[in-house]
Motif scaffolding. Structure first.
Motif, mmCIF file in Angstrom:
data_model
loop_
_atom_site.group_PDB
_atom_site.id
_atom_site.type_symbol
_atom_site.label_atom_id
_atom_site.label_comp_id
_atom_site.label_asym_id
_atom_site.label_seq_id
_atom_site.Cartn_x
_atom_site.Cartn_y
_atom_site.Cartn_z
ATOM 1 N N ARG A 55 6.387 59.542 -26.196
ATOM 2 C CA ARG A 55 5.116 60.203 -26.475
ATOM 3 C C ARG A 55 5.368 61.476 -27.268
ATOM 4 N NH1 ARG A 55 1.079 57.861 -23.774
ATOM 5 N NH2 ARG A 55 1.604 56.512 -22.013
ATOM 6 N N SER A 65 0.466 64.577 -31.107
ATOM 7 C CA SER A 65 -0.592 65.444 -30.596
ATOM 8 C C SER A 65 -1.942 64.910 -31.039
ATOM 9 C CB SER A 65 -0.405 66.869 -31.123
ATOM 10 O OG SER A 65 -0.608 66.897 -32.537
ATOM 11 N N THR A 82 1.176 58.895 -27.645
ATOM 12 C CA THR A 82 0.433 60.150 -27.695
ATOM 13 C C THR A 82 0.644 60.970 -26.429
ATOM 14 O OG1 THR A 82 -1.264 59.067 -29.027
ATOM 15 C CG2 THR A 82 -1.864 61.153 -27.988
ATOM 16 N N LYS A 83 0.926 62.244 -26.607
ATOM 17 C CA LYS A 83 1.018 63.149 -25.469
ATOM 18 C C LYS A 83 -0.387 63.371 -24.890
ATOM 19 C CE LYS A 83 2.984 66.238 -28.077
ATOM 20 N NZ LYS A 83 3.610 67.481 -28.589
ATOM 21 N N ASN A 84 -0.467 63.362 -23.579
ATOM 22 C CA ASN A 84 -1.749 63.576 -22.900
ATOM 23 C C ASN A 84 -2.845 62.703 -23.516
ATOM 24 O OD1 ASN A 84 -3.816 64.478 -21.316
ATOM 25 N ND2 ASN A 84 -3.774 66.594 -22.054
ATOM 26 N N GLN A 115 -5.284 60.978 -22.420
ATOM 27 C CA GLN A 115 -6.654 61.086 -21.926
ATOM 28 C C GLN A 115 -7.454 62.118 -22.718
ATOM 29 O OE1 GLN A 115 -7.474 58.924 -19.496
ATOM 30 N NE2 GLN A 115 -9.622 59.494 -19.705
ATOM 31 N N ARG A 116 -6.758 63.139 -23.208
ATOM 32 C CA ARG A 116 -7.427 64.164 -24.010
ATOM 33 C C ARG A 116 -7.254 63.934 -25.507
ATOM 34 N NH1 ARG A 116 -5.636 68.842 -26.406
ATOM 35 N NH2 ARG A 116 -3.587 68.616 -25.447
ATOM 36 N N ASN A 117 -6.050 63.569 -25.921
ATOM 37 C CA ASN A 117 -5.737 63.517 -27.350
ATOM 38 C C ASN A 117 -6.251 62.274 -28.060
ATOM 39 O OD1 ASN A 117 -4.464 65.995 -27.355
ATOM 40 N ND2 ASN A 117 -2.447 65.150 -26.887
ATOM 41 N N HIS A 155 -3.553 54.370 -19.685
ATOM 42 C CA HIS A 155 -3.159 55.680 -20.177
ATOM 43 C C HIS A 155 -4.335 56.425 -20.787
ATOM 44 C CE1 HIS A 155 1.028 54.797 -19.417
ATOM 45 N NE2 HIS A 155 0.902 53.658 -20.081
ATOM 46 N N PHE A 156 -5.351 55.667 -21.189
ATOM 47 C CA PHE A 156 -6.598 56.283 -21.646
ATOM 48 C C PHE A 156 -7.755 55.506 -21.051
ATOM 49 C CE2 PHE A 156 -10.190 56.114 -24.672
ATOM 50 C CZ PHE A 156 -10.609 57.417 -24.529
#
Length: 523
Positions: free
Chosen positions: A23, A26, A255-257, A259-261, A445-446
């Protein structure tokens, strides 16, 4: 039952686990990746076709198509993060709703990618002939070599679009020998595309005249079922300008994080492109006007039709936006920026072949996976001993794409490609809801918030745009689907690996495969 064969999700995920990805991306990097994937032929070429359908209402069409794409993109993001393997909507449907519906999706994707590649080839040809040959080199191809029989503006003797034919075959050759675009080259192309469009906006908006936006909706919001005109008809065509965002969703595993990115990257890239597109449309229409050429009954002539081509051959329409094969470069020349217009044409000339390459690659990948599943003849998945590429299906696809580009206009090709795309996107929205219901235990993951609202909105939006395509484009999809039924029931169902008790999960053309024996379903 024809819906009994569902590919094992556990087998698919087991393959994905063997190739876990680091991951590193950003949200901002994901957004830039999305912008690069989305900006292409739609804005460079279809501005003229969209204006012919909606006039200044083209700006509203961009907004409508963009909102529907955001709903679809969120559905894509969740299921791509849950099932991170190749095959796109075909694999997602196979793992949730079974082989038969997966076949219909894969078959529609074959239509989408092949026709879209033809459309991009025609779009590239317009800029190559206008900006490179005519304006820069002073070379003029005869009309019968530079336009298909029904191509926009090609009424004066158009027979074959030779540049479009050549570029499609050249890209096919590159794919056969294994040439691929690097990340650095792609980044340069993104900079060229965004810079060219930014310069266009800066030069045209100050020259815009409010009078050119009146009437704003000359054909109304709804042009009538099957007419393909009005703001909704233009939105159905302009939808082509957003195709490519699904590539962003496939990066969810890197992708890092997420759920947000992931939503930041997807929604951010789509919003950026929507605003960008609206500004480009405002600049083009505000400077030289973008009113459609009306036919009998006050209804615009269909974009890409022979009737419109005949009108465009008349002197009074020579400078019209709706008659240009290289709309944006044409606008800049009309307002005295010929050199910059040629630069924009050069940008399209350089950048669009990479779009053709990606579309052809995606089409051959879908064909390849379907063949490896046993649903299509095994010869299509044959890999070249030297270049390690699926050369048979690549050559076959490339020839078909080249012929489509040689004889059909870009507007009609885009509408046909959109029909297949809209079906695939709607099926992905259904698949993500089915998977959420049947397998709540699977790691996501999302996860889309408000899926039970967003999913149905995505489906409704896709259906809505489909019903606003021209009737001939709408008819192509069911006819193509019937052909697919005949192939599936006449060949694929009896030879399916899943039907024979083997789940074969392919993650890469040149990579590993997982063979998992299971009990074959009973027909």
């Amino acid at each position: 039952m024809i819906t009994d064969r569902i590919k094992s999700l556990d087998a698919i995920l087991a393959t994905a686990e063997n190739k876990s990805l680091k991951r590193t991306l950003s949200g901002f990097q994901l957004m830039l990746f999305g912008i690069g994937c989305i900006i292409g032929t739609g804005i460079f070429v279809l501005t003229a076709a969209g204006a012919q359908k909606a006039g200044p209402g083209l700006m509203l069409a961009f907004a409508i198509a963009g909102v529907i794409c955001i709903f679809a993109a969120l559905c894509y993001a969740e299921i791509a993060a849950t099932i991170p393997v190749s095959g796109s909507a075909y694999t997602y449907t196979y793992a949730t709703m079974g082989e038969f519906l997966a076949w219909t999706v894969g078959w529609a994707l074959v239509l989408e990618y092949a026709i879209a590649a033809s459309a991009v080839s025609v779009g590239w040809s317009g800029y190559f002939v206008g900006s490179i040959l005519n304006e820069t080199l002073g070379i003029y191809l005869p009309p019968w070599l530079s336009a298909g029989p029904l191509a926009l503006g090609g009424a004066a003797g158009g027979f074959i679009n030779l540049p479009a034919l050549v570029i499609a075959l050249l890209v096919t050759f590159l794919l056969v020998i294994g040439t691929s675009e690097s990340a650095k080259v792609n980044a340069v192309l993104v900079v060229i595309k965004v810079s060219a469009l930014s310069i266009f906006i800066v030069l045209t908006l100050p020259e815009a005249d409010v009078a050119n936006f009146n009437p704003f909706l000359p054909a109304g919001v709804f042009g009538g079922w099957g007419s393909g005109v009005g703001a909704m008809g233009a939105a159905a065509t302009i939808f082509f300008a957003y195709v490519g965002f699904d590539a962003v969703s496939t990066a969810a595993e890197e992708t890092k994080n997420p759920q947000r990115n992931v939503p930041f990257g997807l929604v951010g890239s789509l919003l950026f492109c929507t605003v960008f597109y609206i500004l480009v449309a405002a600049g083009a229409i505000g400077t030289i006007g973008g009113q459609p050429i009306m036919g009998p009954g006050g209804i615009p002539f269909p974009a890409g039709s022979e009737q419109l081509a005949e009108q465009c051959a008349m002197p009074q329409y020579a400078a019209a936006l709706v008659c240009s094969d290289e709309a944006l470069a044409h606008v800049l020349r009309q307002i005295g920026w010929s050199g910059v217009g040629n630069f924009l044409g050069f940008a399209a000339f350089v950048a669009l072949p990479s779009v053709i390459l990606v579309l052809l690659f995606a089409q051959t990948r879908i064909f390849f996976v379907m063949s490896r599943d046993g649903l299509l003849p095994e010869v299509l998945s044959r890999v070249h001993p030297r270049w390690q590429t699926p050369y048979v299906v690549t050559i076959f696809t490339g020839v078909v794409v080249a012929l489509g580009a040689a004889f059909f206009p870009v507007g009609r090709l885009a509408d046909i490609a959109n029909a297949g795309t809209l079906y695939a996107f709607a099926m992905v929205a259904i698949a993500v809801m089915v998977l959420r219901r049947r397998r709540p235990d699977v790691e996501r993951h999302f996860r889309v918030r408000g899926l039970w609202v967003i999913g149905p909105l995505a489906i409704a939006g896709c259906i809505f745009l489909f019903l606003n395509l021209p009737s001939d484009a709408m008819i192509v999809l069911p006819v193509w689907t019937v052909i697919g039924f005949l192939i599936y029931f006449g060949y694929g169902r009896s030879r399916s690996h899943l039907g024979q008790g083997i789940t074969e999960v392919v993650d890469d053309i040149e990579g590993d495969e997982t063979l998992i024996p299971i009990d074959p379903p009973k027909d």
